[in-house]
Design a protein around this motif. Structure first.
Motif, PDB file in Angstrom:
ATOM      1  N   LEU A  20       0.835  -1.211   0.000  1.00  0.00           N
ATOM      2  CA  LEU A  20       0.000   0.000   0.000  1.00  0.00           C
ATOM      3  C   LEU A  20       0.865   1.255   0.000  1.00  0.00           C
ATOM      4  N   ARG A  21       1.962   1.250   0.750  1.00  0.00           N
ATOM      5  CA  ARG A  21       2.868   2.400   0.766  1.00  0.00           C
ATOM      6  C   ARG A  21       3.481   2.603  -0.615  1.00  0.00           C
ATOM      7  N   ALA A  22       3.883   1.517  -1.285  1.00  0.00           N
ATOM      8  CA  ALA A  22       4.439   1.627  -2.633  1.00  0.00           C
ATOM      9  C   ALA A  22       3.399   2.187  -3.606  1.00  0.00           C
ATOM     10  N   LEU A  23       2.146   1.753  -3.476  1.00  0.00           N
ATOM     11  CA  LEU A  23       1.080   2.271  -4.332  1.00  0.00           C
ATOM     12  C   LEU A  23       0.872   3.767  -4.103  1.00  0.00           C
ATOM     13  N   THR A  24       0.887   4.196  -2.849  1.00  0.00           N
ATOM     14  CA  THR A  24       0.696   5.622  -2.570  1.00  0.00           C
ATOM     15  C   THR A  24       1.827   6.453  -3.160  1.00  0.00           C
ATOM     16  N   VAL A  25       3.063   5.980  -3.043  1.00  0.00           N
ATOM     17  CA  VAL A  25       4.198   6.712  -3.612  1.00  0.00           C
ATOM     18  C   VAL A  25       4.066   6.788  -5.128  1.00  0.00           C
ATOM     19  N   PHE A  26       3.717   5.673  -5.764  1.00  0.00           N
ATOM     20  CA  PHE A  26       3.558   5.654  -7.217  1.00  0.00           C
ATOM     21  C   PHE A  26       2.478   6.634  -7.669  1.00  0.00           C
ATOM     22  N   ILE A  30       2.855  10.058  -9.991  1.00  0.00           N
ATOM     23  CA  ILE A  30       2.095  10.240 -11.242  1.00  0.00           C
ATOM     24  C   ILE A  30       1.328  11.560 -11.209  1.00  0.00           C
ATOM     25  N   VAL A  31       0.619  11.804 -10.121  1.00  0.00           N
ATOM     26  CA  VAL A  31      -0.207  13.020 -10.036  1.00  0.00           C
ATOM     27  C   VAL A  31       0.663  14.270 -10.062  1.00  0.00           C
ATOM     28  N   HIS A  32       1.750  14.290  -9.305  1.00  0.00           N
ATOM     29  CA  HIS A  32       2.601  15.485  -9.289  1.00  0.00           C
ATOM     30  C   HIS A  32       3.295  15.704 -10.630  1.00  0.00           C
ATOM     31  N   ALA A  33       3.753  14.639 -11.261  1.00  0.00           N
ATOM     32  CA  ALA A  33       4.376  14.784 -12.575  1.00  0.00           C
ATOM     33  C   ALA A  33       3.362  15.275 -13.607  1.00  0.00           C
ATOM     34  N   TYR A  34       2.152  14.742 -13.542  1.00  0.00           N
ATOM     35  CA  TYR A  34       1.108  15.159 -14.488  1.00  0.00           C
ATOM     36  C   TYR A  34       0.729  16.622 -14.257  1.00  0.00           C
ATOM     37  N   GLU A  35       0.640  17.031 -12.990  1.00  0.00           N
ATOM     38  CA  GLU A  35       0.310  18.432 -12.692  1.00  0.00           C
ATOM     39  C   GLU A  35       1.358  19.381 -13.246  1.00  0.00           C
ATOM     40  N   ASN A  36       2.617  18.978 -13.183  1.00  0.00           N
ATOM     41  CA  ASN A  36       3.687  19.866 -13.637  1.00  0.00           C
ATOM     42  C   ASN A  36       3.898  19.837 -15.140  1.00  0.00           C
ATOM     43  N   CYS A  37       3.512  18.756 -15.798  1.00  0.00           N
ATOM     44  CA  CYS A  37       3.818  18.615 -17.221  1.00  0.00           C
ATOM     45  C   CYS A  37       2.628  18.811 -18.151  1.00  0.00           C
ATOM     46  N   ALA A  38       1.419  18.685 -17.666  1.00  0.00           N
ATOM     47  CA  ALA A  38       0.249  18.742 -18.541  1.00  0.00           C
ATOM     48  C   ALA A  38      -0.121  20.182 -18.874  1.00  0.00           C
ATOM     49  N   GLU A  53      -5.461   9.045  -6.081  1.00  0.00           N
ATOM     50  CA  GLU A  53      -4.449   9.569  -5.173  1.00  0.00           C
ATOM     51  C   GLU A  53      -5.082  10.189  -3.934  1.00  0.00           C
ATOM     52  N   SER A  54      -6.270  10.739  -4.079  1.00  0.00           N
ATOM     53  CA  SER A  54      -6.924  11.307  -2.901  1.00  0.00           C
ATOM     54  C   SER A  54      -7.377  10.212  -1.942  1.00  0.00           C
ATOM     55  N   LEU A  55      -7.674   9.020  -2.481  1.00  0.00           N
ATOM     56  CA  LEU A  55      -8.029   7.896  -1.610  1.00  0.00           C
ATOM     57  C   LEU A  55      -6.791   7.300  -0.938  1.00  0.00           C
ATOM     58  N   THR A  56      -5.703   7.252  -1.661  1.00  0.00           N
ATOM     59  CA  THR A  56      -4.486   6.630  -1.129  1.00  0.00           C
ATOM     60  C   THR A  56      -3.324   7.602  -1.214  1.00  0.00           C
ATOM     61  N   GLY A  57      -3.501   8.813  -0.789  1.00  0.00           N
ATOM     62  CA  GLY A  57      -2.464   9.819  -0.924  1.00  0.00           C
ATOM     63  C   GLY A  57      -1.582   9.945   0.287  1.00  0.00           C
ATOM     64  N   ALA A  58      -1.277  11.185   0.617  1.00  0.00           N
ATOM     65  CA  ALA A  58      -0.316  11.475   1.673  1.00  0.00           C
ATOM     66  C   ALA A  58      -0.764  10.952   3.039  1.00  0.00           C
ATOM     67  N   THR A  60      -2.621   8.323   3.716  1.00  0.00           N
ATOM     68  CA  THR A  60      -2.426   6.875   3.743  1.00  0.00           C
ATOM     69  C   THR A  60      -0.948   6.535   3.805  1.00  0.00           C
ATOM     70  N   PHE A  61      -0.120   7.303   3.104  1.00  0.00           N
ATOM     71  CA  PHE A  61       1.323   7.094   3.170  1.00  0.00           C
ATOM     72  C   PHE A  61       1.836   7.290   4.595  1.00  0.00           C
ATOM     73  N   MET A  62       1.364   8.320   5.276  1.00  0.00           N
ATOM     74  CA  MET A  62       1.801   8.568   6.651  1.00  0.00           C
ATOM     75  C   MET A  62       1.310   7.473   7.588  1.00  0.00           C
ATOM     76  N   MET A  63       0.103   6.981   7.387  1.00  0.00           N
ATOM     77  CA  MET A  63      -0.386   5.874   8.213  1.00  0.00           C
ATOM     78  C   MET A  63       0.462   4.628   7.991  1.00  0.00           C
ATOM     79  N   CYS A  64       0.821   4.356   6.752  1.00  0.00           N
ATOM     80  CA  CYS A  64       1.677   3.198   6.464  1.00  0.00           C
ATOM     81  C   CYS A  64       3.049   3.361   7.103  1.00  0.00           C
ATOM     82  N   MET A  65       3.574   4.567   7.101  1.00  0.00           N
ATOM     83  CA  MET A  65       4.855   4.796   7.765  1.00  0.00           C
ATOM     84  C   MET A  65       4.738   4.550   9.263  1.00  0.00           C
ATOM     85  N   GLY A  66       3.635   4.966   9.850  1.00  0.00           N
ATOM     86  CA  GLY A  66       3.413   4.727  11.278  1.00  0.00           C
ATOM     87  C   GLY A  66       3.282   3.255  11.599  1.00  0.00           C
TER      88      GLY A  66
END
Length: 131
Positions: A20-26, A30-38, A53-58, A60-66
């Motif tokens: 799940l942490r790997a999915l959130t990072v991926f 994708i979202v940040h690269a798309y925001e900057n390049c599109a 990304e809003s479902l599994t974003g930052a 969820t990443f912080m919860m996985c780190m915890g």
């Protein structure tokens, strides 16, 4: 960990949390690269990635780190301080490479003073928050 048992339960890597942490990072990448390049963010592809990304974003990443810290073998205060220092250092190094160096290069190329104000700023992002 001994919450509901006298024996240790779930002592090792939690594969589901790692996946799940790997999915959130991926998805964040994708979202940040798309925001900057599109050119436009009003299309279905961006909206779909943004929704996922809003479902599994930052958060969820912080919860996985915890969870990962809780299941870690090294749970001493010294290990937590070392891990926090490493996260802060990597976060600031990433900000230097991502923001400060390109801004400094833009200053050297153009000579405009407006770029100097942004060169040595301490910025925050998810790694700084995690640290």
């Amino acid at each position: 960990m001994k919450y509901f048992s006298n024996d240790g339960v779930n002592l090792g890597r939690q594969t589901e949390v790692d996946c799940l942490r790997a999915l959130t990072v991926f998805l964040m990448l994708i979202v940040h690269a798309y925001e900057n390049c599109a050119e436009s963010l009003d299309n279905v592809i961006f909206q779909a990635f943004h929704f996922m990304e809003s479902l599994t974003g930052a958060a969820t990443f912080m919860m996985c780190m915890g969870f990962g810290m809780r299941y870690s073998r090294s749970r001493s205060p010294k290990a937590y301080l070392r891990r926090g220092f490493e996260l802060l250092t990597v976060g600031q190094l990433l900000n230097i490479l991502r923001d400060s160096l390109p801004t400094l290069i833009a200053y050297w190329i153009t000579g405009e003073q407006k770029y100097i104000a942004n060169v040595l700023t301490v910025q925050t992002d998810i790694l700084t928050f995690a640290g």
